[in-house]
Design a protein around this motif. Structure first.
Motif, PDB file in Angstrom:
ATOM      1  N   TYR A 256       8.451  -0.769 -10.948  1.00 22.25           N
ATOM      2  CA  TYR A 256       7.903   0.378 -10.232  1.00 22.25           C
ATOM      3  C   TYR A 256       8.868   0.896  -9.180  1.00 22.25           C
ATOM      4  O   TYR A 256       9.714   0.157  -8.684  1.00 22.25           O
ATOM      5  CB  TYR A 256       6.576   0.002  -9.549  1.00 22.25           C
ATOM      6  CG  TYR A 256       5.496  -0.300 -10.549  1.00 22.25           C
ATOM      7  CD1 TYR A 256       4.727   0.718 -11.109  1.00 22.25           C
ATOM      8  CD2 TYR A 256       5.263  -1.605 -10.962  1.00 22.25           C
ATOM      9  CE1 TYR A 256       3.758   0.447 -12.051  1.00 22.25           C
ATOM     10  CE2 TYR A 256       4.284  -1.892 -11.911  1.00 22.25           C
ATOM     11  CZ  TYR A 256       3.536  -0.857 -12.448  1.00 22.25           C
ATOM     12  OH  TYR A 256       2.574  -1.137 -13.378  1.00 22.25           O
TER      13      TYR A 256
ATOM     14  N   THR B 141      12.338   9.298  -3.754  1.00 23.60           N
ATOM     15  CA  THR B 141      11.952   7.919  -4.031  1.00 23.60           C
ATOM     16  C   THR B 141      12.417   6.979  -2.934  1.00 23.60           C
ATOM     17  O   THR B 141      13.303   7.307  -2.147  1.00 23.60           O
ATOM     18  CB  THR B 141      12.523   7.448  -5.376  1.00 23.60           C
ATOM     19  OG1 THR B 141      13.946   7.532  -5.337  1.00 23.60           O
ATOM     20  CG2 THR B 141      11.979   8.278  -6.522  1.00 23.60           C
TER      21      THR B 141
ATOM     22  N   GLU C 116       8.894   3.429  -5.569  1.00 25.78           N
ATOM     23  CA  GLU C 116       8.093   4.057  -4.529  1.00 25.78           C
ATOM     24  C   GLU C 116       8.348   5.562  -4.508  1.00 25.78           C
ATOM     25  O   GLU C 116       9.484   6.016  -4.629  1.00 25.78           O
ATOM     26  CB  GLU C 116       8.472   3.451  -3.176  1.00 25.78           C
ATOM     27  CG  GLU C 116       7.767   4.075  -2.000  1.00 25.78           C
ATOM     28  CD  GLU C 116       8.301   3.558  -0.667  1.00 25.78           C
ATOM     29  OE1 GLU C 116       7.591   3.769   0.338  1.00 25.78           O
ATOM     30  OE2 GLU C 116       9.394   2.979  -0.619  1.00 25.78           O
TER      31      GLU C 116
ATOM     32  N   ASN D 120       0.807  -1.219   0.000  1.00 24.33           N
ATOM     33  CA  ASN D 120       0.000   0.000   0.000  1.00 24.33           C
ATOM     34  C   ASN D 120       0.839   1.268   0.000  1.00 24.33           C
ATOM     35  O   ASN D 120       0.651   2.166   0.824  1.00 24.33           O
ATOM     36  CB  ASN D 120      -0.970   0.008   1.192  1.00 24.33           C
ATOM     37  CG  ASN D 120      -1.918  -1.169   1.146  1.00 24.33           C
ATOM     38  OD1 ASN D 120      -2.441  -1.501   0.082  1.00 24.33           O
ATOM     39  ND2 ASN D 120      -2.125  -1.813   2.276  1.00 24.33           N
ATOM     40  N   VAL D 121       1.808   1.346  -0.909  1.00 24.21           N
ATOM     41  CA  VAL D 121       2.636   2.537  -1.049  1.00 24.21           C
ATOM     42  C   VAL D 121       2.326   3.207  -2.385  1.00 24.21           C
ATOM     43  O   VAL D 121       1.836   2.575  -3.319  1.00 24.21           O
ATOM     44  CB  VAL D 121       4.147   2.223  -0.950  1.00 24.21           C
ATOM     45  CG1 VAL D 121       4.496   1.654   0.403  1.00 24.21           C
ATOM     46  CG2 VAL D 121       4.601   1.307  -2.059  1.00 24.21           C
ATOM     47  N   LEU D 122       2.625   4.482  -2.474  1.00 26.47           N
ATOM     48  CA  LEU D 122       2.481   5.223  -3.719  1.00 26.47           C
ATOM     49  C   LEU D 122       3.676   4.885  -4.599  1.00 26.47           C
ATOM     50  O   LEU D 122       4.828   5.015  -4.178  1.00 26.47           O
ATOM     51  CB  LEU D 122       2.432   6.722  -3.432  1.00 26.47           C
ATOM     52  CG  LEU D 122       2.295   7.651  -4.628  1.00 26.47           C
ATOM     53  CD1 LEU D 122       0.970   7.387  -5.351  1.00 26.47           C
ATOM     54  CD2 LEU D 122       2.351   9.102  -4.165  1.00 26.47           C
ATOM     55  N   CYS D 123       3.411   4.417  -5.810  1.00 28.27           N
ATOM     56  CA  CYS D 123       4.511   4.088  -6.712  1.00 28.27           C
ATOM     57  C   CYS D 123       4.134   4.473  -8.134  1.00 28.27           C
ATOM     58  O   CYS D 123       2.959   4.638  -8.457  1.00 28.27           O
ATOM     59  CB  CYS D 123       4.891   2.612  -6.614  1.00 28.27           C
ATOM     60  SG  CYS D 123       3.584   1.480  -7.069  1.00 28.27           S
ATOM     61  N   VAL D 124       5.143   4.653  -8.971  1.00 24.69           N
ATOM     62  CA  VAL D 124       4.957   4.998 -10.378  1.00 24.69           C
ATOM     63  C   VAL D 124       5.839   4.084 -11.209  1.00 24.69           C
ATOM     64  O   VAL D 124       6.790   3.476 -10.698  1.00 24.69           O
ATOM     65  CB  VAL D 124       5.306   6.483 -10.650  1.00 24.69           C
ATOM     66  CG1 VAL D 124       4.410   7.419  -9.856  1.00 24.69           C
ATOM     67  CG2 VAL D 124       6.767   6.773 -10.381  1.00 24.69           C
TER      68      VAL D 124
ATOM     69  N   GLU E 286       1.133  13.795  -5.029  1.00 26.29           N
ATOM     70  CA  GLU E 286      -0.156  13.454  -4.437  1.00 26.29           C
ATOM     71  C   GLU E 286      -0.648  12.138  -5.025  1.00 26.29           C
ATOM     72  O   GLU E 286      -0.336  11.795  -6.169  1.00 26.29           O
ATOM     73  CB  GLU E 286      -1.188  14.553  -4.723  1.00 26.29           C
ATOM     74  CG  GLU E 286      -0.855  15.891  -4.083  1.00 26.29           C
ATOM     75  CD  GLU E 286      -0.864  15.846  -2.572  1.00 26.29           C
ATOM     76  OE1 GLU E 286      -1.726  15.149  -2.003  1.00 26.29           O
ATOM     77  OE2 GLU E 286      -0.010  16.504  -1.956  1.00 26.29           O
ATOM     78  N   GLU E 287      -1.431  11.408  -4.258  1.00 17.32           N
ATOM     79  CA  GLU E 287      -1.909  10.096  -4.681  1.00 17.32           C
ATOM     80  C   GLU E 287      -2.730  10.152  -5.966  1.00 17.32           C
ATOM     81  O   GLU E 287      -2.664   9.246  -6.788  1.00 17.32           O
ATOM     82  CB  GLU E 287      -2.737   9.466  -3.565  1.00 17.32           C
ATOM     83  CG  GLU E 287      -3.153   8.048  -3.856  1.00 17.32           C
ATOM     84  CD  GLU E 287      -3.854   7.394  -2.685  1.00 17.32           C
ATOM     85  OE1 GLU E 287      -4.569   6.416  -2.922  1.00 17.32           O
ATOM     86  OE2 GLU E 287      -3.684   7.855  -1.544  1.00 17.32           O
ATOM     87  N   ASP E 288      -3.469  11.225  -6.192  1.00 15.43           N
ATOM     88  CA  ASP E 288      -4.323  11.308  -7.374  1.00 15.43           C
ATOM     89  C   ASP E 288      -3.655  11.998  -8.568  1.00 15.43           C
ATOM     90  O   ASP E 288      -4.296  12.244  -9.588  1.00 15.43           O
ATOM     91  CB  ASP E 288      -5.638  12.009  -7.036  1.00 15.43           C
ATOM     92  CG  ASP E 288      -5.432  13.435  -6.540  1.00 15.43           C
ATOM     93  OD1 ASP E 288      -4.285  13.807  -6.221  1.00 15.43           O
ATOM     94  OD2 ASP E 288      -6.429  14.178  -6.471  1.00 15.43           O
TER      95      ASP E 288
END
Length: 122
Positions: A81, A74, A83, A24-28, A89-91
């Motif tokens: 991916y 990061t 982190e 449950n981490v923000l990643c791209v 922001e998440e969105d």
């Protein structure tokens, strides 16, 4: 009753060693993050950044049809991916493209358009 050995002379193997795992981490996507020199960031009018000569990690965020340079911090990564700890922001809609486009062609303010994933390489 000797047990059969799983390896024989001349065999080779590869292994993956997991050093850390997070959920449950923000990643791209990994290719969406690039390094940009401070002087380039300042020239692109990204404000509020500390001054210095250190390159910064950035992503490009989709902002009203243009790529907006966004400095990020990061964390861990895998083959696909990475982190994002701070700066995003998440969105946020992160620009994804080929490595060459992200690293060489995109700049703050570059016009971009949304396409489906199958048209990404066109």
């Amino acid at each position: 009753d000797a047990k059969p050995q799983p390896f024989r002379p001349g065999m080779s193997a590869s292994v993956d060693i997991m050093t850390e795992s997070k959920k449950n981490v923000l990643c791209v996507p990994l290719q969406s993050v690039t390094m940009v020199a401070d002087s380039v960031i300042r020239a692109d009018s990204v404000t509020g950044l500390p001054q210095g000569d250190e390159p910064k990690e950035v992503v490009f965020v989709f902002d009203k049809g243009k790529a907006k340079t966004t400095v990020v911090t990061t964390g861990i990564q895998d083959n696909d991916y990475i982190e994002i700890l701070t700066g995003l922001e998440e969105d946020a809609e992160v620009v994804t493209a080929t490595y060459n486009v992200i690293t060489k062609r995109l700049k703050n303010g570059t016009s971009v358009k949304k396409v489906t994933k199958d048209k990404l390489k066109e």
